[in-house]
Design a protein around this motif. Structure first.
Motif, PDB file in Angstrom:
ATOM      1  N   ARG A  34       0.837  -1.208   0.000  1.00  0.00           N
ATOM      2  CA  ARG A  34       0.000   0.000   0.000  1.00  0.00           C
ATOM      3  C   ARG A  34       0.874   1.261   0.000  1.00  0.00           C
ATOM      4  NH1 ARG A  34      -5.305   0.726   1.345  1.00  0.00           N
ATOM      5  NH2 ARG A  34      -5.408  -1.272   2.430  1.00  0.00           N
ATOM      6  N   PHE A  35       1.920   1.240   0.839  1.00  0.00           N
ATOM      7  CA  PHE A  35       2.827   2.381   0.900  1.00  0.00           C
ATOM      8  C   PHE A  35       3.521   2.588  -0.445  1.00  0.00           C
ATOM      9  CE2 PHE A  35       6.778   4.569   1.993  1.00  0.00           C
ATOM     10  CZ  PHE A  35       6.332   5.543   2.870  1.00  0.00           C
ATOM     11  N   LEU A  36       3.939   1.485  -1.072  1.00  0.00           N
ATOM     12  CA  LEU A  36       4.586   1.576  -2.380  1.00  0.00           C
ATOM     13  C   LEU A  36       3.636   2.149  -3.436  1.00  0.00           C
ATOM     14  CD1 LEU A  36       6.975   0.937  -4.288  1.00  0.00           C
ATOM     15  CD2 LEU A  36       6.007  -1.352  -4.570  1.00  0.00           C
ATOM     16  N   LEU A  37       2.387   1.694  -3.433  1.00  0.00           N
ATOM     17  CA  LEU A  37       1.406   2.207  -4.396  1.00  0.00           C
ATOM     18  C   LEU A  37       1.139   3.689  -4.183  1.00  0.00           C
ATOM     19  CD1 LEU A  37      -1.212  -0.701  -4.557  1.00  0.00           C
ATOM     20  CD2 LEU A  37       0.504  -0.103  -6.270  1.00  0.00           C
ATOM     21  N   MET A  93       0.945  13.291   2.953  1.00  0.00           N
ATOM     22  CA  MET A  93       0.375  12.006   2.568  1.00  0.00           C
ATOM     23  C   MET A  93       1.369  10.871   2.793  1.00  0.00           C
ATOM     24  SD  MET A  93      -1.833  12.618  -0.893  1.00  0.00           S
ATOM     25  CE  MET A  93      -2.780  14.114  -1.122  1.00  0.00           C
ATOM     26  N   ILE A  94       2.619  11.105   2.398  1.00  0.00           N
ATOM     27  CA  ILE A  94       3.636  10.066   2.530  1.00  0.00           C
ATOM     28  C   ILE A  94       3.955   9.800   3.996  1.00  0.00           C
ATOM     29  CG2 ILE A  94       6.057   9.521   2.046  1.00  0.00           C
ATOM     30  CD1 ILE A  94       5.661  11.215  -0.581  1.00  0.00           C
ATOM     31  N   TYR A  95       4.155  10.848   4.772  1.00  0.00           N
ATOM     32  CA  TYR A  95       4.469  10.685   6.192  1.00  0.00           C
ATOM     33  C   TYR A  95       3.297  10.039   6.933  1.00  0.00           C
ATOM     34  CZ  TYR A  95       5.600  11.921  11.014  1.00  0.00           C
ATOM     35  OH  TYR A  95       5.856  11.864  12.359  1.00  0.00           O
ATOM     36  N   LEU A 111       3.179   6.421   9.055  1.00  0.00           N
ATOM     37  CA  LEU A 111       2.744   6.275  10.437  1.00  0.00           C
ATOM     38  C   LEU A 111       1.753   5.128  10.616  1.00  0.00           C
ATOM     39  CD1 LEU A 111       2.284  10.009  11.532  1.00  0.00           C
ATOM     40  CD2 LEU A 111       4.189   8.478  12.081  1.00  0.00           C
ATOM     41  N   VAL A 112       0.930   4.844   9.598  1.00  0.00           N
ATOM     42  CA  VAL A 112      -0.088   3.799   9.744  1.00  0.00           C
ATOM     43  C   VAL A 112       0.338   2.477   9.114  1.00  0.00           C
ATOM     44  CG1 VAL A 112      -1.933   5.523   9.763  1.00  0.00           C
ATOM     45  CG2 VAL A 112      -1.350   4.392   7.615  1.00  0.00           C
TER      46      VAL A 112
END
Length: 271
Positions: A97-100, A145-147, A151-152
């Motif tokens: 999800r983070f990569l997307l 958005m990235i940070y 965090l989640v």
């Protein structure tokens, strides 16, 4: 009723991270962008595109620093693109999800940079004040958005997974946004700085289909993220582009007697 709505929403969203910065940015982004949309309707435009010099005569007498449209537009998007690019190095080893999300943000602003360099054609200048405000807004939104997603990343995911739907929506909407930017650029021959009524694609339905697809691209990013901040940014962006598209349609109606009255501002057949 309130608790039921809260529980319903968090079947689709992560719980907000315990971050004062992200919480503050959620409120600031929503209020700032919504107010910017209201300011557009009231005639106080951010100074770019066809509205770069749309000011009262008394204001026109004030000396303002201007930059070329190409340089100004590049300054809008390059910092946010670099933030997305650097984030792959700053936050390695996260999940899909983070990569997307990082990929969508980086691709969005890379597309805008490439359009500035190779697609758009320019007719005027930009006021430096507006360049700084918009550039800072995009940069802070990308960073937040990235940070926020960082965090989640280790938190349990919501029961309903929207990241694949979101990425598909983002890619399709980005293609639609690019296509209509391309149609706008084709309206002008070399060294032509005038405006014409756009035609083709969804321009037969709305005067700002590129804004509509930009909103949908951010909806896609919100679905990928499934956190509160991107949705706040997207809602604020929607209000801003509603105001901007309303003024754009009003401008075309004032400049072109043959502008088709059934062409709406942003949403086909509705607005």
């Amino acid at each position: 009723m309130g608790s039921s709505l809260f529980l319903f929403l968090f079947r689709f969203l992560y719980a907000p991270p315990a971050s004062l910065f992200v919480t503050a940015m959620s409120g600031v982004s929503l209020v700032f962008l919504a107010n910017a949309g209201l300011s557009e309707i009231r005639g106080r435009h951010l100074q770019y595109s066809k509205f770069w010099d749309a000011r009262a005569p008394s204001v026109l007498k004030v000396k303002r620093v201007k930059v070329s449209s190409r340089a100004g537009m590049l300054a809008l998007y390059a910092p946010a693109f670099l933030a997305g690019l650097v984030s792959f190095w700053v936050f390695p080893g996260h999940g899909l999800r983070f990569l997307l999300l990082n990929s969508a943000i980086t691709l969005h602003f890379l597309k805008r940079v490439l359009e500035v360099l190779f697609i758009h054609k320019y007719s005027g200048a930009m006021i430096l004040d507006s360049v700084v405000v918009i550039s800072l807004s995009y940069f802070l939104s990308a960073v937040t958005m990235i940070y926020n997603q960082h965090l989640v990343d280790s938190v349990q995911e919501p029961p309903f997974d929207l990241k694949y739907i979101g990425f598909i929506l983002f890619m399709v909407s980005s293609a639609g946004n690019f296509y209509h930017h391309y149609l706008l650029a084709k309206l002008r021959e070399k060294n032509d700085k005038g405006y014409k009524i756009p035609k083709g694609g969804m321009f037969n339905l709305v005067i700002c289909p590129h804004y509509l697809f930009e909103i949908l691209a951010f909806v896609g990013i919100s679905f990928i993220s499934q956190t509160v901040y991107p949705f706040c940014f997207t809602i604020g962006t929607t209000f801003y582009l509603l105001g901007r598209s309303y003024c754009t349609r009003k401008w075309y109606l004032s400049k072109f007697e043959n502008f088709p009255k059934d062409v709406k501002a942003l949403i086909p057949y509705i607005f």
